[in-house]
Design a protein around this motif. Sequence first.
Motif, PDB file in Angstrom:
ATOM      1  N   ASP A   9     -15.819 -53.455  -7.958  1.00 21.42           N
ATOM      2  CA  ASP A   9     -15.162 -51.960  -7.134  1.00 21.42           C
ATOM      3  C   ASP A   9     -15.749 -51.236  -6.241  1.00 21.42           C
ATOM      4  N   VAL A  10     -17.062 -50.407  -7.390  1.00 23.72           N
ATOM      5  CA  VAL A  10     -18.193 -49.488  -6.394  1.00 23.72           C
ATOM      6  C   VAL A  10     -19.408 -50.465  -4.851  1.00 23.72           C
ATOM      7  N   LEU A  11     -19.130 -51.517  -5.098  1.00 28.43           N
ATOM      8  CA  LEU A  11     -20.018 -52.371  -3.825  1.00 28.43           C
ATOM      9  C   LEU A  11     -19.173 -52.078  -2.844  1.00 28.43           C
ATOM     10  N   ASP A  12     -17.676 -52.843  -2.920  1.00 23.07           N
ATOM     11  CA  ASP A  12     -16.943 -52.486  -2.173  1.00 23.07           C
ATOM     12  C   ASP A  12     -16.388 -51.495  -1.463  1.00 23.07           C
ATOM     13  N   HIS A  13     -16.448 -50.268  -2.240  1.00 21.31           N
ATOM     14  CA  HIS A  13     -15.935 -48.873  -1.868  1.00 21.31           C
ATOM     15  C   HIS A  13     -16.695 -48.254  -1.561  1.00 21.31           C
ATOM     16  N   VAL A  14     -17.757 -48.227  -2.279  1.00 20.68           N
ATOM     17  CA  VAL A  14     -19.195 -47.464  -1.893  1.00 20.68           C
ATOM     18  C   VAL A  14     -20.298 -47.886  -1.628  1.00 20.68           C
ATOM     19  N   ILE A  15     -21.049 -49.111  -2.020  1.00 16.36           N
ATOM     20  CA  ILE A  15     -22.594 -49.188  -1.925  1.00 16.36           C
ATOM     21  C   ILE A  15     -22.402 -50.083  -0.286  1.00 16.36           C
ATOM     22  N   ALA A  16     -21.470 -50.696  -0.254  1.00 13.44           N
ATOM     23  CA  ALA A  16     -21.356 -50.941   1.127  1.00 13.44           C
ATOM     24  C   ALA A  16     -21.383 -50.217   2.260  1.00 13.44           C
ATOM     25  N   PRO A  17     -20.789 -49.738   2.714  1.00 13.60           N
ATOM     26  CA  PRO A  17     -20.636 -48.134   3.572  1.00 13.60           C
ATOM     27  C   PRO A  17     -21.881 -47.387   3.002  1.00 13.60           C
ATOM     28  N   VAL A  18     -22.316 -46.889   1.812  1.00 12.72           N
ATOM     29  CA  VAL A  18     -23.503 -46.077   1.964  1.00 12.72           C
ATOM     30  C   VAL A  18     -24.311 -47.304   2.195  1.00 12.72           C
ATOM     31  N   GLY A  19     -24.906 -48.287   1.869  1.00 13.50           N
ATOM     32  CA  GLY A  19     -25.933 -49.126   2.316  1.00 13.50           C
ATOM     33  C   GLY A  19     -26.430 -49.464   3.993  1.00 13.50           C
ATOM     34  N   GLU A  20     -24.956 -48.503   4.796  1.00 10.84           N
ATOM     35  CA  GLU A  20     -25.033 -49.123   5.787  1.00 10.84           C
ATOM     36  C   GLU A  20     -26.343 -47.892   6.121  1.00 10.84           C
ATOM     37  N   LEU A  21     -25.805 -46.796   6.169  1.00  9.06           N
ATOM     38  CA  LEU A  21     -26.037 -45.786   6.189  1.00  9.06           C
ATOM     39  C   LEU A  21     -27.988 -45.221   5.840  1.00  9.06           C
ATOM     40  N   ALA A  22     -27.949 -46.126   4.395  1.00  9.63           N
ATOM     41  CA  ALA A  22     -28.820 -46.111   4.254  1.00  9.63           C
ATOM     42  C   ALA A  22     -30.489 -46.915   4.812  1.00  9.63           C
ATOM     43  N   TYR A  23     -29.761 -48.257   5.761  1.00  8.55           N
ATOM     44  CA  TYR A  23     -30.155 -48.965   6.562  1.00  8.55           C
ATOM     45  C   TYR A  23     -30.788 -48.220   7.206  1.00  8.55           C
ATOM     46  N   GLN A  24     -29.463 -47.901   8.343  1.00  8.43           N
ATOM     47  CA  GLN A  24     -29.907 -47.155   9.569  1.00  8.43           C
ATOM     48  C   GLN A  24     -30.891 -46.119   9.733  1.00  8.43           C
TER      49      GLN A  24
END
Length: 265
Positions: A9-24
């Motif tokens: 649940d956390v991977l799908d709803h939080v970490i995935a979108p946050v990961g994009e910002l972290a990378y960019q």
Amino acid sequence: MSYPSALHDVLDHVIAPVGELAYQEGKFPRAAVAALGRAGLLGLTCSAEPAGRGADLARAAEVVARVMPVCPATAAVLQSHYAAAAVVEAYGGRWLRGEVAAGRHLCTLAVVEDGAGGAVRSTARRTGGVVALRARKRDVVAAGEADSYVWSSAASDGGLTLWGVPAHAPGLFVPARATGAPLASATSTVVADPVRIPAEAMLGADGEGFKILRDAVLPWLLELCAVVGSDAVHPSLGALARSASGTARSGDGQAFAASAAMALR
């Protein structure tokens, strides 16, 4: 909710979108860390009493492995947190253990010395019930973001002593954000100039730091790094081995150096 379901649940709803910002943008994944805490995954390896899940190293490694491809910065933070939490669980006070278990407290390792060769230059001077720590620690993951640091200082017998240093302690600061990878993991230098903490903040006995690192921290770092591959080896591993081999006069320090060097081959 079981931890695999909570992680999904956390991977799908939080970490995935946050990961994009972290990378960019190189932005620390604070929302991901907070969500992991609420889901019980920061306290995954802590005792089930009072609030942890009591999971073992293999379960923690599984979490890091699943987070790594989605957000490498969050995986790096988890590596350091789980390794530091192993020390807190074994040697920390009841309040701190409870906060980590409840997912309200992010901890990290500050055990690598700044400077050539990694010689132990950190000092700890006690006056009454207060200890003044002076040091520059490098390669600290979540520097300026964690709630506390597992901190090392030289012991009089040539060994090492570990301390639990709260991030809000006066005299503790992050002079600059480094560009180490993953960038968004806030891996940087932390300085104590000095920082004063209660003497009871010592983790374990005076001079037993190398033994604690060998028995509690090293197994966690090795396993958590192994599941994500050599490209994501925690910065503490190699530096700790060099520091111990070059400076340790105690038997525990030499044993730790040998264990770390063998593991890194």
